[in-house]
Design an enzyme around this catalytic site. Structure first.
Site: not given
Ligand code: SAH
Length: 256
Positions: A61, A40, A174
């Site tokens: 993405k 990613d 998101m």
């Molecule tokens: N698989 C990932 C989520 C993917 S969708 C997981 O388990 O965390 C991507 C979303 O994850 C972003 O839009 C945001 O809402 C969240 N996200 C990912 N990393 C983050 C971080 N360090 N701090 C806050 N939100 C985060």
């Protein structure tokens, strides 16, 4: 790790929320053996460095930016497994949460390719840690909902707002870019205006930021210049984060 023959095996690996030391030992082991890593956009360079011998291919993405079509990613994973022993699909957080992993798994299964999932620390948990707030604080919260307000093209409308309204604590993935719509939808669903909300951006990273407000003011998120990944967390447990943020502001005001 046993030496594998071709076709190889595909590992769907969680990279964790951002900080490179929040990845699992198992993930590091798999990365060290990887021949190729499809990753990613937001994976930390120090995590990529574990895959020292692998070819690294970004298929990242990010909301609203150029992305590789999912079907193309699925095909590349299958093709790579026919060529290499150890193929890694590295995803932010946990690979099975909001990451379209099931489509990749289905493609691998259809092609008869072995796969394994290595879980990771998801953003909601990193945000809780960032705030020092328990998502299941005793006496206040017994249910937690992980939701997204996004619906992909061709998907039926989902019931995310009902799930948020029903849960004691909710974490919206998101959603920071649509904060105003999210707030309006939740208020229409009957979630009280004064529900404590916190937006946590870049949880686990040095540049982490938090913004606390009642639900009625969530639309203000547009003013905060949020560019990193962010979750919106709602519920009574968030009031703890709110108090400490206010206290910090108070101390700053007192010191000035
Ligand atoms: N698989 C990932 C989520 C993917 S969708 C997981 O388990 O965390 C991507 C979303 O994850 C972003 O839009 C945001 O809402 C969240 N996200 C990912 N990393 C983050 C971080 N360090 N701090 C806050 N939100 C985060």
């Amino acid at each position: 790790m046993t030496i594998r023959q071709i076709p190889g095996k595909v590992y769907l690996v969680g990279a964790g929320p951002g900080a490179p030391d929040l990845i699992t030992l198992r993930a590091v082991e798999v990365l060290r053996h990887a021949d190729v890593v499809f990753h990613d956009a937001l994976v930390h360079p120090e995590v990529m460095a574990f895959a020292s011998r692998a070819e690294k291919i970004a298929v990242g993405k990010r909301c609203g930016r150029h992305s590789t079509a999912q079907q193309f990613i699925n095909k590349r994973l299958v093709d790579a497994a026919r060529k290499y022993r150890t193929v890694v699909r590295l995803k932010g957080g946990d690979p099975l949460l909001f990451g379209r992993a099931q489509e990749e798994i289905a493609a691998l299964q259809a092609a008869g390719i072995e796969y394994e999932v290595v879980p990771g620390v998801t953003a909601a948990l990193a945000a809780g840690a960032e705030l020092g707030v328990s998502l299941t604080q005793r006496g206040i919260a017994r249910t937690v909902a992980f939701v997204t307000a996004r619906t992909g093209a061709g998907e039926a409308q989902n019931n995310w707002a009902k799930s948020v309204a029903a849960a004691d604590t909710a974490v919206i993935y998101m959603g920071a870019g649509q904060a105003a719509e999210i707030a309006a939808t939740l208020i229409a669903e009957g979630v009280p205006h004064e529900t404590p909300v916190v937006i946590v951006e870049n949880a686990s990273l040095p540049e982490a930021r938090r913004f606390t407000m009642p639900l009625a003011e969530l639309a203000r998120a547009a003013e905060f210049g949020i560019t990193g990944p962010a979750v919106i967390m709602l519920g009574r447990v968030v009031a703890g984060a709110q108090t400490s943020a206010l206290e910090a502001d108070g101390r700053r005001a007192a010191a000035a």
